[in-house]
Design a protein around this motif. Structure first.
Motif, mmCIF file in Angstrom:
data_model
loop_
_atom_site.group_PDB
_atom_site.id
_atom_site.type_symbol
_atom_site.label_atom_id
_atom_site.label_comp_id
_atom_site.label_asym_id
_atom_site.label_seq_id
_atom_site.Cartn_x
_atom_site.Cartn_y
_atom_site.Cartn_z
ATOM 1 N N GLU A 1 1.671 14.530 0.665
ATOM 2 C CA GLU A 1 1.428 13.979 1.947
ATOM 3 C C GLU A 1 1.743 15.166 2.835
ATOM 4 O O GLU A 1 1.303 15.137 4.188
ATOM 5 C CB GLU A 1 2.163 12.834 2.422
ATOM 6 C CG GLU A 1 1.710 11.463 1.875
ATOM 7 C CD GLU A 1 2.759 10.410 2.241
ATOM 8 O OE1 GLU A 1 2.185 9.435 2.872
ATOM 9 O OE2 GLU A 1 3.894 10.377 2.053
ATOM 10 N N ALA B 1 -1.733 8.453 9.383
ATOM 11 C CA ALA B 1 -0.985 7.848 10.467
ATOM 12 C C ALA B 1 -0.071 6.775 9.640
ATOM 13 O O ALA B 1 -0.020 6.355 8.534
ATOM 14 C CB ALA B 1 -2.198 7.156 11.170
ATOM 15 N N LYS B 2 0.933 6.376 10.369
ATOM 16 C CA LYS B 2 1.903 5.628 9.854
ATOM 17 C C LYS B 2 1.330 4.050 9.529
ATOM 18 O O LYS B 2 1.667 3.235 8.546
ATOM 19 C CB LYS B 2 3.378 5.599 10.597
ATOM 20 C CG LYS B 2 4.429 4.907 9.778
ATOM 21 C CD LYS B 2 5.942 5.314 10.175
ATOM 22 C CE LYS B 2 6.724 4.918 9.365
ATOM 23 N NZ LYS B 2 6.504 5.399 7.799
ATOM 24 N N THR C 1 5.967 -4.331 3.047
ATOM 25 C CA THR C 1 5.286 -3.317 4.189
ATOM 26 C C THR C 1 6.363 -2.990 5.358
ATOM 27 O O THR C 1 7.140 -3.904 5.541
ATOM 28 C CB THR C 1 4.177 -4.265 4.782
ATOM 29 O OG1 THR C 1 3.714 -3.428 6.084
ATOM 30 C CG2 THR C 1 4.430 -5.540 5.211
ATOM 31 N N GLN C 2 6.260 -1.692 5.296
ATOM 32 C CA GLN C 2 7.379 -1.262 6.492
ATOM 33 C C GLN C 2 6.901 -1.634 7.800
ATOM 34 O O GLN C 2 7.525 -2.526 8.614
ATOM 35 C CB GLN C 2 7.342 0.250 6.459
ATOM 36 C CG GLN C 2 8.282 0.996 7.144
ATOM 37 C CD GLN C 2 8.102 0.833 8.885
ATOM 38 O OE1 GLN C 2 8.943 0.546 9.613
ATOM 39 N NE2 GLN C 2 6.832 1.332 9.259
ATOM 40 N N SER C 3 5.662 -1.356 8.100
ATOM 41 C CA SER C 3 5.158 -1.825 9.328
ATOM 42 C C SER C 3 4.785 -3.197 9.580
ATOM 43 O O SER C 3 4.761 -3.763 10.778
ATOM 44 C CB SER C 3 3.875 -0.851 9.776
ATOM 45 O OG SER C 3 2.801 -1.219 8.820
ATOM 46 N N VAL D 1 5.939 9.714 9.877
ATOM 47 C CA VAL D 1 4.804 9.060 9.009
ATOM 48 C C VAL D 1 5.101 8.958 7.520
ATOM 49 O O VAL D 1 4.732 7.648 6.889
ATOM 50 C CB VAL D 1 3.470 10.080 9.046
ATOM 51 C CG1 VAL D 1 2.274 9.640 8.116
ATOM 52 C CG2 VAL D 1 2.906 9.987 10.343
ATOM 53 N N VAL E 1 -1.477 1.811 9.259
ATOM 54 C CA VAL E 1 -3.068 1.850 8.770
ATOM 55 C C VAL E 1 -3.595 0.533 9.166
ATOM 56 O O VAL E 1 -3.534 -0.173 8.452
ATOM 57 C CB VAL E 1 -3.346 2.322 7.579
ATOM 58 C CG1 VAL E 1 -4.583 2.470 7.170
ATOM 59 C CG2 VAL E 1 -2.222 3.500 7.120
ATOM 60 N N THR F 1 -0.172 -3.159 8.326
ATOM 61 C CA THR F 1 -1.059 -2.620 7.257
ATOM 62 C C THR F 1 -2.341 -3.559 7.240
ATOM 63 O O THR F 1 -2.033 -4.503 6.656
ATOM 64 C CB THR F 1 -0.643 -2.026 6.148
ATOM 65 O OG1 THR F 1 0.495 -1.278 6.284
ATOM 66 C CG2 THR F 1 -1.671 -1.261 5.178
ATOM 67 N N CYS G 1 0.923 -1.254 -0.094
ATOM 68 C CA CYS G 1 -0.147 -0.150 0.107
ATOM 69 C C CYS G 1 0.786 1.178 -0.090
ATOM 70 O O CYS G 1 1.931 1.165 0.575
ATOM 71 C CB CYS G 1 -0.930 0.087 1.274
ATOM 72 S SG CYS G 1 -1.868 -1.239 1.352
ATOM 73 N N GLY G 2 0.407 2.455 -0.645
ATOM 74 C CA GLY G 2 0.955 3.614 -0.457
ATOM 75 C C GLY G 2 2.390 3.652 -1.126
ATOM 76 O O GLY G 2 2.687 3.003 -2.230
ATOM 77 N N THR G 3 3.457 3.850 -0.429
ATOM 78 C CA THR G 3 4.751 3.900 -0.717
ATOM 79 C C THR G 3 5.277 2.582 -1.046
ATOM 80 O O THR G 3 5.962 2.212 -2.042
ATOM 81 C CB THR G 3 5.768 4.607 0.160
ATOM 82 O OG1 THR G 3 5.436 5.964 0.431
ATOM 83 C CG2 THR G 3 7.381 4.338 0.125
ATOM 84 N N ALA G 4 4.907 1.448 -0.132
ATOM 85 C CA ALA G 4 5.188 0.209 -0.442
ATOM 86 C C ALA G 4 4.566 -0.245 -1.726
ATOM 87 O O ALA G 4 5.175 -1.397 -2.430
ATOM 88 C CB ALA G 4 4.746 -0.671 0.736
ATOM 89 N N SER H 1 7.028 7.428 4.534
ATOM 90 C CA SER H 1 7.966 6.320 4.418
ATOM 91 C C SER H 1 9.238 6.700 3.543
ATOM 92 O O SER H 1 8.985 7.256 2.220
ATOM 93 C CB SER H 1 7.232 5.069 3.912
ATOM 94 O OG SER H 1 8.258 4.189 3.912
ATOM 95 N N LYS I 1 13.497 -1.514 0.259
ATOM 96 C CA LYS I 1 12.756 -2.599 -0.568
ATOM 97 C C LYS I 1 13.308 -2.580 -1.858
ATOM 98 O O LYS I 1 13.384 -3.730 -2.599
ATOM 99 C CB LYS I 1 11.161 -2.103 -0.746
ATOM 100 C CG LYS I 1 10.573 -2.377 0.613
ATOM 101 C CD LYS I 1 9.075 -1.949 0.492
ATOM 102 C CE LYS I 1 8.435 -1.846 1.851
ATOM 103 N NZ LYS I 1 7.893 -0.288 2.071
HETATM 104 C C1 G6P Z 1 0.651 4.542 5.516
HETATM 105 C C2 G6P Z 1 1.959 5.462 5.368
HETATM 106 C C3 G6P Z 1 2.697 5.271 4.300
HETATM 107 C C4 G6P Z 1 3.038 3.897 4.023
HETATM 108 C C5 G6P Z 1 1.544 2.946 3.893
HETATM 109 C C6 G6P Z 1 1.935 1.538 3.883
HETATM 110 O O1 G6P Z 1 -0.051 5.123 4.332
HETATM 111 O O2 G6P Z 1 1.631 6.680 5.623
HETATM 112 O O3 G6P Z 1 3.942 5.956 4.443
HETATM 113 O O4 G6P Z 1 3.523 3.672 2.727
HETATM 114 O O5 G6P Z 1 0.683 3.231 5.063
HETATM 115 O O6 G6P Z 1 2.697 1.070 5.007
HETATM 116 P P1 G6P Z 1 3.527 -0.119 5.517
HETATM 117 O O7 G6P Z 1 3.764 -0.219 6.721
HETATM 118 O O8 G6P Z 1 2.545 -1.400 4.932
HETATM 119 O O9 G6P Z 1 4.686 -0.102 4.449
#
Ligand code: G6P
Length: 602
Positions: free
Chosen positions: A487, A596-597, A352-354, A403, A599, A357, A305-308, A405, A412
């Motif tokens: 953003e 939010a970082k 995914t960073q976190s 927040v 999600v 998500t 999602c998003g940046t990922a 990435s 990645k």
């Molecule tokens: C949110 C963050 C983004 C991130 C995305 C996916 O939208 O604001 O910076 O890219 O979630 O998050 P993840 O932890 O799955 O990479």
């Protein structure tokens, strides 16, 4: 979303410790915050609650010490951003306080029933329901057993209350009479920590740094009871005791501090060369194993999602170009509408960073249901996605706290580039090109480049719109650059494939319209430059990010020529531009509005 934290100790600890932890967790949401703690009084103990809408103020009036406390930082879902809707929430007896991350999907019928049976609600949130449900379950459990306040009864009551709610949720409960916390979750993360001062629980291990030496990632089928004597674990379905496998907390305070930078965003942008070096040192074997999995699969999917999601898209270009392999890059939230192709020979790679998500988690779960193999490129190694995956490549980027990435994105890309080269039998070329990228990133971060970026930021500070174009490997870069700008600056920035310009976008260009052009020295150069010229002829103001100057550029931001690793380098000036613009517009680069970082809700 939302960050939750709590402690219980044999001795009194500063309640300010909870506030500091909430500052670390604020990346999970910052609509409101709140704390609750025991106040010992000669007339009898009571729960003090302090909560308010808005971000945590930089300074608070002095807070007392207490043996037990919890806190919350909120990303609003149900109920507006008001003081009343801020957590913690209390039951009717004011002896139970809860903090919550998630959404109680069946909150309407539950609330109606609770109100009918006499419960008094003070907020519009779904979360408060849990305090009242728990009040009822506890009363029932105590009546049935005719024992009062036994620790196991509290666990029993939490199990019963949790069984009544639907959705992805994490709670910390503070029970004043027994001076204990209970932690319970479904998908949303919770980490337990033990340190010399007491027992802690948090949405993220980063908030445990400085407090805990050992940690344990709570599982969905468990309930944790935290008392001054230590934590105990129970099976959430049967109530049977369980034995946690504690691990050492390896994060250090330096990993989570600003390290002399004014904001996390700029600190993390600068960390990127170091992260790529770490990947080359530590992740080569993982990259080889991932390449083997891809080799064996019949159909590979990247989801994020998003940046990922943009890293996934860039990965699909790298694989086509270097490994001559087709992979499908799918936005995780759309994956369920495309999962029909999956078989037990498919490989789904979650980016995914976190690792928390929710859309990525659902994609992974869907893949597993269809018997596919799941791999993950994930930064937070104890996260849900890391635990669900059959194989994980840690990004090794260290905690990413802004927040936005940045370093997790380029990490990645570095791993995907390596894997593509390994598949092609040219691992050494992949390693060489990444070393060139490290040098290129360092050049992009050097004062000479920064001066040019600052001049561009001065020029754009009042812009309302900004266009970003790239082709091929630079198309995902254009999307990611536009995302960074919108953003954090709230300038309307749109990224496009250069070839799409003439199919509509060019109608938007007028005198002075800023347009960022990514033009590495690859096969896209002639076409992207002619697109840039077409924008310039219509009044567009062209910022060229390229190793070579060109007549199409009003401003040239020089970058190193690093071949196929160009996406790792070209994004850096765009990240810096987003940061410099945010600072000039008086915005907080680490906490953009409404975002939010992590999600963790849909
Ligand atoms: C949110 C963050 C983004 C991130 C995305 C996916 O939208 O604001 O910076 O890219 O979630 O998050 P993840 O932890 O799955 O990479």
């Amino acid at each position: 979303m939302c960050g939750i934290f709590g402690f219980v100790s044999r001795r009194e600890l500063p309640v300010a410790l909870v506030v500091d932890a909430l500052r670390t967790l604020e990346y999970r949401g910052y609509d409101s915050w709140g704390i609750a703690y025991e106040v010992p009084e000669s007339v009898g103990t009571y729960l003090a609650v302090f909560k308010q809408a808005g971000r945590l103020p930089p300074k608070l009036p002095p807070l007392p010490t207490s043996p037990i406390a919890l806190g919350h930082t909120r990303w609003a879902t149900h109920g507006g951003v008001t003081d009343e809707n801020a957590h913690p929430h209390l039951d009717c007896t004011a002896t139970l306080a809860i903090v919550h991350n998630g959404i109680i999907e069946n909150y309407r019928p539950l609330r109606e029933t609770l109100e009918r049976t006499g419960h008094h609600f003070r907020s519009d949130t779904d979360s408060e329901i849990f305090a009242h449900l728990l009040e009822d379950s506890l009363e029932r459990a105590m009546t049935e057993s005719r024992l009062s306040e036994s620790p196991d009864l509290l666990v029993e009551a939490v199990r019963q209350a949790f069984a009544q709610i639907r959705g992805l949720n994490a709670f910390i409960v503070l029970h004043l009479p027994s001076r204990q916390l209970v932690a319970v979750k479904s998908t949303s993360p919770l980490v337990l920590g033990i340190g010399t001062d007491g027992v802690f629980v948090s949405s993220d291990a980063v908030a445990l740094v400085g407090h805990a030496d050992r940690i344990y990632y709570l599982r969905d089928d468990e309930v944790a009871l935290l008392s001054p004597d230590g934590p105990r674990l129970f099976d959430r379905c049967t109530g049977e005791p369980r034995q946690p496998q504690w691990e050492l907390l390896t994060l250090r305070p330096a990993d989570t501090s600003l390290g002399g930078f004014p904001h996390y965003l700029i600190k993390e942008i600068h960390e990127q060369p170091r992260v790529i070096k770490r990947i080359l040192r530590e992740r080569l074997e993982d990259a080889r194993q991932l390449a083997e999995l891809i080799q064996r699969s019949y159909g590979t999917f990247f989801v994020g999602c998003g940046t990922a999601g943009y890293a996934a898209l860039c990965g699909s270009y790298l694989f086509s170009r270097i490994a001559r392999r087709h992979v499908n890059a799918v936005i995780a939230s759309e994956f369920k509408y495309q999962e029909h192709f999956l078989t037990d020979r498919s490989l789904v790679i979650a980016l995914t960073q976190s690792g928390e998500t929710v859309d990525v988690i659902e994609a992974v779960q869907a893949a597993k249901r269809r018997g596919a193999t799941v791999a993950a490129l994930v930064n937070v190694t104890g996260s849900t996605v890391a635990r669900l995956a059959d194989f994980t490549v840690p990004l090794s980027a260290g905690p990413e706290q802004s927040v936005l990435s940045t370093k997790a994105y380029t990490a990645k890309l570095a791993i995907l580039l390596l894997v593509a080269h390994i598949l092609n039998g040219s691992e050494h070329v992949g390693i060489d090109v990444l070393w060139r990228a490290i040098d290129g990133m360092e050049q992009a971060l050097a004062p000479a480049t920064l001066d040019r970026i600052r001049a561009v930021a001065e020029h754009l500070v009042d812009a309302e719109h900004c266009y970003v174009i790239g082709r091929g490997l630079s198309y995902p870069t254009a999307l990611e650059a536009a995302l960074k700008i919108k953003e954090v600056t709230y300038i309307h920035a749109e990224g496009f494939a250069g070839g799409e310009l003439k199919h509509g976008v060019i109608a938007l260009i007028q005198d002075g319209s800023p347009c960022l052009v990514f033009s590495p020295l690859d096969e896209t150069r002639p076409d992207i430059l002619s697109g840039a010229m077409e924008v310039r002829s219509r009044g567009g103001w062209i910022i060229g990010i390229s190793p070579e100057p060109d007549e199409a550029f009003h401003v040239h931001i020089p970058i190193a020529d690093v071949g196929d690793a160009s996406p790792l380098v070209t994004i850096v000036p765009a990240q810096l531009l987003a940061y410099e613009l945010a600072v000039r517009r008086g915005l907080d680069p680490d906490k953009p509005r409404n975002l939010a970082k992590s999600v963790t809700v849909k």
